[in-house]
Design an enzyme around this catalytic site. Structure first.
Site, PDB file in Angstrom:
ATOM      1  N   THR A 133       0.826  -1.214   0.000  1.00  0.00           N
ATOM      2  CA  THR A 133       0.000   0.000   0.000  1.00  0.00           C
ATOM      3  C   THR A 133       0.858   1.261   0.000  1.00  0.00           C
ATOM      4  OG1 THR A 133      -1.445   1.277   1.459  1.00  0.00           O
ATOM      5  CG2 THR A 133      -0.098  -0.364   2.525  1.00  0.00           C
ATOM      6  N   ASP A 134       0.287   2.368  -0.466  1.00  0.00           N
ATOM      7  CA  ASP A 134       1.003   3.652  -0.372  1.00  0.00           C
ATOM      8  C   ASP A 134       1.037   4.165   1.073  1.00  0.00           C
ATOM      9  OD1 ASP A 134      -1.674   4.372  -0.119  1.00  0.00           O
ATOM     10  OD2 ASP A 134      -1.611   5.967  -1.619  1.00  0.00           O
ATOM     11  N   GLU A 135       0.259   3.529   1.962  1.00  0.00           N
ATOM     12  CA  GLU A 135       0.227   4.012   3.355  1.00  0.00           C
ATOM     13  C   GLU A 135       1.564   3.793   4.069  1.00  0.00           C
ATOM     14  OE1 GLU A 135      -3.357   3.371   5.585  1.00  0.00           O
ATOM     15  OE2 GLU A 135      -4.514   3.009   3.766  1.00  0.00           O
ATOM     16  N   TYR A 159      -1.736  -0.747  11.023  1.00  0.00           N
ATOM     17  CA  TYR A 159      -1.874  -1.390   9.704  1.00  0.00           C
ATOM     18  C   TYR A 159      -0.688  -1.054   8.802  1.00  0.00           C
ATOM     19  CZ  TYR A 159      -3.223  -1.741   4.787  1.00  0.00           C
ATOM     20  OH  TYR A 159      -3.219  -1.994   3.436  1.00  0.00           O
ATOM     21  N   LYS A 163       2.386  -3.405   7.280  1.00  0.00           N
ATOM     22  CA  LYS A 163       2.650  -3.575   5.842  1.00  0.00           C
ATOM     23  C   LYS A 163       4.081  -3.143   5.511  1.00  0.00           C
ATOM     24  CE  LYS A 163       0.295  -4.690   2.905  1.00  0.00           C
ATOM     25  NZ  LYS A 163      -0.044  -6.040   2.332  1.00  0.00           N
TER      26      LYS A 163
HETATM   27  P1  NAD Z   1      -9.312  -7.511   2.171  1.00  0.00           P
HETATM   28  O1  NAD Z   1      -9.312  -7.256   3.656  1.00  0.00           O
HETATM   29  O2  NAD Z   1     -10.554  -7.221   1.393  1.00  0.00           O
HETATM   30  O3  NAD Z   1      -8.938  -9.041   1.886  1.00  0.00           O
HETATM   31  C1  NAD Z   1      -7.937  -9.719   2.582  1.00  0.00           C
HETATM   32  C2  NAD Z   1      -8.098 -11.199   2.312  1.00  0.00           C
HETATM   33  O4  NAD Z   1      -7.045 -11.889   3.004  1.00  0.00           O
HETATM   34  C3  NAD Z   1      -9.421 -11.778   2.839  1.00  0.00           C
HETATM   35  O5  NAD Z   1      -9.994 -12.627   1.862  1.00  0.00           O
HETATM   36  C4  NAD Z   1      -9.000 -12.568   4.076  1.00  0.00           C
HETATM   37  O6  NAD Z   1      -9.837 -13.684   4.330  1.00  0.00           O
HETATM   38  C5  NAD Z   1      -7.584 -12.998   3.694  1.00  0.00           C
HETATM   39  N1  NAD Z   1      -6.732 -13.284   4.858  1.00  0.00           N
HETATM   40  C6  NAD Z   1      -6.581 -12.501   5.963  1.00  0.00           C
HETATM   41  N2  NAD Z   1      -5.731 -13.105   6.829  1.00  0.00           N
HETATM   42  C7  NAD Z   1      -5.333 -14.265   6.234  1.00  0.00           C
HETATM   43  C8  NAD Z   1      -4.441 -15.315   6.619  1.00  0.00           C
HETATM   44  N3  NAD Z   1      -3.811 -15.288   7.796  1.00  0.00           N
HETATM   45  N4  NAD Z   1      -4.260 -16.349   5.763  1.00  0.00           N
HETATM   46  C9  NAD Z   1      -4.905 -16.391   4.581  1.00  0.00           C
HETATM   47  N5  NAD Z   1      -5.765 -15.446   4.179  1.00  0.00           N
HETATM   48  C10 NAD Z   1      -5.969 -14.383   4.993  1.00  0.00           C
HETATM   49  O7  NAD Z   1      -8.083  -6.682   1.605  1.00  0.00           O
HETATM   50  P2  NAD Z   1      -7.938  -5.927   0.198  1.00  0.00           P
HETATM   51  O8  NAD Z   1      -8.507  -4.570   0.332  1.00  0.00           O
HETATM   52  O9  NAD Z   1      -8.402  -6.830  -0.887  1.00  0.00           O
HETATM   53  O10 NAD Z   1      -6.348  -5.772   0.133  1.00  0.00           O
HETATM   54  C11 NAD Z   1      -5.541  -6.824  -0.420  1.00  0.00           C
HETATM   55  C12 NAD Z   1      -4.083  -6.435  -0.306  1.00  0.00           C
HETATM   56  O11 NAD Z   1      -3.853  -5.209  -0.992  1.00  0.00           O
HETATM   57  C13 NAD Z   1      -3.632  -6.198   1.135  1.00  0.00           C
HETATM   58  O12 NAD Z   1      -2.346  -6.718   1.281  1.00  0.00           O
HETATM   59  C14 NAD Z   1      -3.635  -4.682   1.282  1.00  0.00           C
HETATM   60  O13 NAD Z   1      -2.652  -4.295   2.220  1.00  0.00           O
HETATM   61  C15 NAD Z   1      -3.271  -4.257  -0.120  1.00  0.00           C
HETATM   62  N6  NAD Z   1      -3.791  -2.950  -0.531  1.00  0.00           N
HETATM   63  C16 NAD Z   1      -5.116  -2.621  -0.370  1.00  0.00           C
HETATM   64  C17 NAD Z   1      -5.588  -1.390  -0.813  1.00  0.00           C
HETATM   65  C18 NAD Z   1      -7.051  -1.016  -0.711  1.00  0.00           C
HETATM   66  O14 NAD Z   1      -7.411   0.125  -1.041  1.00  0.00           O
HETATM   67  N7  NAD Z   1      -7.946  -1.918  -0.323  1.00  0.00           N
HETATM   68  C19 NAD Z   1      -4.714  -0.493  -1.403  1.00  0.00           C
HETATM   69  C20 NAD Z   1      -3.363  -0.853  -1.557  1.00  0.00           C
HETATM   70  C21 NAD Z   1      -2.928  -2.079  -1.118  1.00  0.00           C
END
Ligand code: NAD
Length: 355
Positions: A133-135, A159, A163
């Site tokens: 993430t950009d965070e 969080y 990350k």
């Molecule tokens: P999300 O919370 O919607 O999904 C996370 C998934 O991971 C879920 O399906 C959950 O069941 C699974 N999970 C959690 N713990 C687990 C474990 N111990 N073992 C196996 N599976 C597990 O998250 P998202 O928004 O889809 O984000 C996905 C990735 O992208 C993350 O790494 C997040 O940091 C990164 N990200 C998200 C955003 C955003 O805007 N949502 C932006 C940039 C980066």
């Protein structure tokens, strides 16, 4: 190409899996623990494919990971599994340390063991792609500054700190062991199948029910919004064209204040859902400013010049077109989010947070 996708039942992970099955020939093995954020209904569109496999497993379980690597024999890993909600990380950081840091380390070890015994051509082609993430960069004070790939890390929340730690581990596994890794850091995503605790789906769903639309502080926090399907396409370009050891920032060129996002959603709902709940004159009358989140970052904005220049990726959706598609999707798919709101998607009732 055989790809393990961790977190494939989550918001971005499911968009990646839908993209891989529909737009590529890749064979996909999803590893997902199905926490509150994981939902198999988000994969229903592609789960009938014989190139799709699902493992209901925890990335913190090294023995299970070793077996999946040996059985599935991947060419690449796309690592999206994480605890991802900032408010939850403030209330309970333990799960973030466990999944985001210990889980990433466990996955790196499993990937390294698998990669080390491959023959030289498969070793060279192997990729461990960490989705971040950009965070991790903290926040920006000026209105002109942008996060670049070499911006120093300064995470603010449990969080983003977890990350940031995982990004460092991933890079160290290349520097120390030679594992061919790629890191991408992306701005805020939005779009279909977004869990209703996040700002955009929460606003749509609350407005349709005539509930208040909470906005933190003065609503002037700026985020750079990217349509989730544009992100999935970027990840595919990076994993197939990017060089190991590289970092890529991915952003939408869509900087908006949170209050602007909420007002845009209200305007779209006026147009697309004109039959309002009883007692609601205008959707925007439901907006309420609430106490700010502790440590709330003011502004995030990505410089995505590198991925545009070197890989030719650009977002296809503008803020306006992506938001319109998103509102239309929530209006057309009430069952998906109603089953989350009433807890029936996992047989329990959730106390959903504000954002
Ligand atoms: P999300 O919370 O919607 O999904 C996370 C998934 O991971 C879920 O399906 C959950 O069941 C699974 N999970 C959690 N713990 C687990 C474990 N111990 N073992 C196996 N599976 C597990 O998250 P998202 O928004 O889809 O984000 C996905 C990735 O992208 C993350 O790494 C997040 O940091 C990164 N990200 C998200 C955003 C955003 O805007 N949502 C932006 C940039 C980066």
């Amino acid at each position: 190409m055989k790809i393990i996708v961790t977190g494939g039942a989550g918001f971005i992970g499911s968009a990646v899996v839908r993209y891989l099955i529909r737009q590529t020939n890749a064979e996909v093995a999803v590893i997902d623990k199905l926490t509150y954020a994981g939902n198999l209904a988000s994969l229903a569109e592609v789960s009938g494919s014989d190139r799709y496999h699902f493992f209901h497993q925890d990335i913190c379980d090294g023995a299970v990971l070793e077996k999946i690597f040996n059985d599935f024999q991947p060419d690449a890993v796309m690592h999206l599994a994480a605890e991802s909600h900032v408010d939850r990380s403030i209330d309970g950081p333990a799960a973030f340390i466990e999944t985001n840091i210990v889980g990433t380390w466990t996955l790196l070890e499993a990937a390294k063991a698998w990669w080390q015994q491959l023959d030289s051509s498969r070793r060279e082609a192997f990729r461990f792609h960490h989705i971040s993430t950009d965070e991790v960069y903290g926040d920006l004070e000026g209105t002109q500054d942008l996060f670049r790939e070499d911006t120093p890390y300064a995470p603010s929340s449990p969080y983003s700190a977890s990350k940031a730690a995982s990004d460092h581990l991933v890079r160290a596994w290349m520097r120390t062991y030679g594992l061919p890794i790629i890191v991408t850091n992306c701005s805020n995503n939005y779009g279909p199948y977004h869990f209703p605790e996040k700002l955009i789906p929460l606003t749509i769903i609350n407005a349709l029910a005539g509930r208040e639309l909470p906005v933190y502080g003065n609503g002037q926090q700026v985020r750079d919004w990217l349509y989730v399907e544009d992100h999935a396409r970027a990840l595919w370009q990076v994993i197939t064209q990017g060089q190991p050891g590289e970092t890529w920032n991915i952003g939408g060129h869509n900087e908006r204040q949170n209050i602007e996002v909420v007002r845009t959603l209200c305007a779209l709902l006026e147009e697309l859902a004109p039959n309002k709940p009883a007692g609601v004159d205008r959707y925007q009358d439901l907006i309420r400013f609430v106490d700010d989140r502790p440590g709330h970052d003011l502004r995030y904005a990505i410089d995505a010049a590198k991925i545009e220049r070197e890989l030719g990726w650009r977002p296809q959706e503008t803020f306006e077109s992506g938001m319109r598609k998103t509102v239309a999707w929530y209006l057309a798919n009430p069952l998906w989010w109603q089953q989350i709101m009433d807890g029936s998607y996992r047989g329990e009732r959730l106390g959903l947070g504000r954002k």
